[in-house]
Motif scaffolding. Sequence first.
Motif, PDB file in Angstrom:
ATOM      1  N   HIS A   1      38.995  -5.156 -37.242  1.00  0.00           N
ATOM      2  CA  HIS A   1      38.566  -6.037 -36.436  1.00  0.00           C
ATOM      3  C   HIS A   1      38.064  -5.490 -35.079  1.00  0.00           C
ATOM      4  O   HIS A   1      37.201  -6.088 -34.436  1.00  0.00           O
ATOM      5  N   LEU A   2      38.638  -4.412 -34.437  1.00  0.00           N
ATOM      6  CA  LEU A   2      38.190  -3.736 -33.446  1.00  0.00           C
ATOM      7  C   LEU A   2      36.632  -3.321 -33.579  1.00  0.00           C
ATOM      8  O   LEU A   2      35.692  -3.471 -32.642  1.00  0.00           O
ATOM      9  N   PHE A   3      36.317  -2.718 -34.996  1.00  0.00           N
ATOM     10  CA  PHE A   3      35.100  -2.200 -35.202  1.00  0.00           C
ATOM     11  C   PHE A   3      34.169  -3.241 -35.421  1.00  0.00           C
ATOM     12  O   PHE A   3      32.940  -3.163 -34.843  1.00  0.00           O
TER      13      PHE A   3
ATOM     14  N   ALA B   1      52.914  -9.756 -21.841  1.00  0.00           N
ATOM     15  CA  ALA B   1      51.873 -10.520 -21.260  1.00  0.00           C
ATOM     16  C   ALA B   1      50.592  -9.519 -21.022  1.00  0.00           C
ATOM     17  O   ALA B   1      49.357  -9.979 -21.005  1.00  0.00           O
ATOM     18  N   PHE B   2      50.803  -8.333 -20.893  1.00  0.00           N
ATOM     19  CA  PHE B   2      49.537  -7.211 -20.552  1.00  0.00           C
ATOM     20  C   PHE B   2      48.784  -7.109 -21.640  1.00  0.00           C
ATOM     21  O   PHE B   2      47.491  -6.645 -21.430  1.00  0.00           O
ATOM     22  N   LEU B   3      48.895  -7.271 -22.842  1.00  0.00           N
ATOM     23  CA  LEU B   3      48.195  -7.192 -24.080  1.00  0.00           C
ATOM     24  C   LEU B   3      47.277  -8.419 -24.300  1.00  0.00           C
ATOM     25  O   LEU B   3      46.180  -8.239 -24.718  1.00  0.00           O
ATOM     26  N   GLN B   4      47.458  -9.549 -23.402  1.00  0.00           N
ATOM     27  CA  GLN B   4      46.895 -10.859 -23.743  1.00  0.00           C
ATOM     28  C   GLN B   4      45.102 -10.744 -23.345  1.00  0.00           C
ATOM     29  O   GLN B   4      44.420 -11.069 -24.073  1.00  0.00           O
ATOM     30  N   PRO B   5      44.780 -10.124 -21.984  1.00  0.00           N
ATOM     31  CA  PRO B   5      43.435 -10.027 -22.046  1.00  0.00           C
ATOM     32  C   PRO B   5      42.644  -8.995 -23.074  1.00  0.00           C
ATOM     33  O   PRO B   5      41.505  -9.469 -23.363  1.00  0.00           O
ATOM     34  N   PHE B   6      43.434  -8.102 -23.560  1.00  0.00           N
ATOM     35  CA  PHE B   6      42.806  -7.234 -24.672  1.00  0.00           C
ATOM     36  C   PHE B   6      42.493  -8.091 -25.749  1.00  0.00           C
ATOM     37  O   PHE B   6      41.440  -8.245 -26.623  1.00  0.00           O
ATOM     38  N   LEU B   7      43.789  -8.756 -26.486  1.00  0.00           N
ATOM     39  CA  LEU B   7      43.574  -9.847 -27.529  1.00  0.00           C
ATOM     40  C   LEU B   7      42.744 -10.976 -27.252  1.00  0.00           C
ATOM     41  O   LEU B   7      42.200 -11.215 -28.353  1.00  0.00           O
TER      42      LEU B   7
ATOM     43  N   PRO C   1      41.344 -17.465 -26.625  1.00  0.00           N
ATOM     44  CA  PRO C   1      42.125 -17.478 -25.569  1.00  0.00           C
ATOM     45  C   PRO C   1      43.734 -17.863 -26.026  1.00  0.00           C
ATOM     46  O   PRO C   1      43.750 -18.523 -26.831  1.00  0.00           O
ATOM     47  N   ALA C   2      44.513 -17.525 -25.418  1.00  0.00           N
ATOM     48  CA  ALA C   2      45.835 -18.064 -25.699  1.00  0.00           C
ATOM     49  C   ALA C   2      46.150 -19.436 -25.164  1.00  0.00           C
ATOM     50  O   ALA C   2      45.408 -19.774 -24.117  1.00  0.00           O
ATOM     51  N   PRO C   3      46.837 -20.211 -25.572  1.00  0.00           N
ATOM     52  CA  PRO C   3      47.216 -21.567 -25.169  1.00  0.00           C
ATOM     53  C   PRO C   3      47.474 -21.477 -23.517  1.00  0.00           C
ATOM     54  O   PRO C   3      48.461 -20.692 -23.239  1.00  0.00           O
TER      55      PRO C   3
ATOM     56  N   PHE D   1      35.829 -15.084 -35.734  1.00  0.00           N
ATOM     57  CA  PHE D   1      36.677 -14.386 -34.794  1.00  0.00           C
ATOM     58  C   PHE D   1      37.351 -13.100 -35.375  1.00  0.00           C
ATOM     59  O   PHE D   1      38.033 -13.278 -36.587  1.00  0.00           O
ATOM     60  N   PRO D   2      37.299 -12.007 -34.597  1.00  0.00           N
ATOM     61  CA  PRO D   2      37.925 -10.744 -35.373  1.00  0.00           C
ATOM     62  C   PRO D   2      39.539 -10.999 -35.071  1.00  0.00           C
ATOM     63  O   PRO D   2      39.833 -10.870 -34.043  1.00  0.00           O
ATOM     64  N   GLY D   3      40.013 -10.759 -36.316  1.00  0.00           N
ATOM     65  CA  GLY D   3      41.571 -10.996 -36.146  1.00  0.00           C
ATOM     66  C   GLY D   3      41.974 -11.550 -37.680  1.00  0.00           C
ATOM     67  O   GLY D   3      41.446 -11.982 -38.302  1.00  0.00           O
ATOM     68  N   SER D   4      43.513 -11.383 -37.281  1.00  0.00           N
ATOM     69  CA  SER D   4      44.144 -11.837 -38.687  1.00  0.00           C
ATOM     70  C   SER D   4      45.500 -12.690 -38.286  1.00  0.00           C
ATOM     71  O   SER D   4      46.067 -12.179 -36.975  1.00  0.00           O
TER      72      SER D   4
END
Length: 358
Positions: free
Chosen positions: A286-288, A3-9, A16-18, A256-259
């Motif tokens: 994706h961070l870049f 859960a602590f990773l979700q704000p960063f992701l 946002p997560a569902p 959206f940056p991501g895969s």
Amino acid sequence: MPAFLQPFLTWLTARPAPGEEARPNTAMFHVVTAFGTLGAGVVLSFLALHLSGFWLAALPFLLILSASGMGKLQAVVFHHCAHGTVFRKRETNRLVGETISILLLMKHFDVYQHEHMLHHSPNKLLTHEDEFTQFVMNLAGLRPGLPKPVLWRRVIVSFVSPFFHLRFLLARVSSCLLSHSTAHNLIGWAAWGSLFYLVWLTGTWTEVAIAWLLPVTVLLQIGTALRTLCEHRFPEQEVIDARGKTFVCLATAGVFPGSPVPEQSAATPGGLLAWAGWWTSMLTVHLFSRVFVLVGDAPCHDFHHRRPASRRWTDYIHARQKDADTGCQSFPLGYIETWGLIEAIDENLASLSTAGKI
């Protein structure tokens, strides 16, 4: 995911997560973080140059940090000031907009505001009067109907071409310091003249050239070009000709940056390798993209075109998702999206290669 990773992701992907609850931000949060990022990048770059040695290894990252702050000032604060949705008073929006114009050598605020309002009109978007189309065709040299590989080649060549950057910079200087406003021009010339006079007195030409001039010219221009190229695509000609809400829906997509996450469990050797590759991609490419190009609410540019006067842009991630979940009322189509900056530019160039005359 823990859960602590979700704000960063959530920040990284701009999705946002569902069921994730919104953490509302104010417009001032975006103003402070934009100026703060720029200030930190420039100061730390000066420090790294002063200390030299091992510290120079951090310089490329610090220059990207500076360019990120400049990009957010340009694409978020300056942009939303033009919509009058950053500060309550019109005069404050205009004052901050004019300050950013001089600081980053951008168009006079009044000119930008007028041209940007045209850009939001379905009757002007993707026409010769549109700022996006002017950039694509006049500065980048892209043309509808050209094969996609040719369009990609012109984009890549532009980024390393001194002529592209010189034309871009001269256009910026002209629109900022040779504007219709004598007062604005005098303040701009005085500000930049004072900077160079101070540099001459202190003999810090090298430090200023690297820590300030490089980010505000070449890096800002590359970031701006990449962001512009992923903002809009060309729908089918009949949709463009209709100039209605369907056109607005299909001319802009979320980027959206991501895969996608790997399907395998990380408990297996193959799954562990797949997850390691996924995290590597997320924390590099994706961070870049997020830091350097897709700054602020740029990933949700489609929400902005559907709701240009909305003050919910300050919490753009959840605002767009809520709009999508409720069916994007008053529009005939839901949101469309692309994952990955390069994938988005590729799709937009593909649409340009099949477009008719503009």
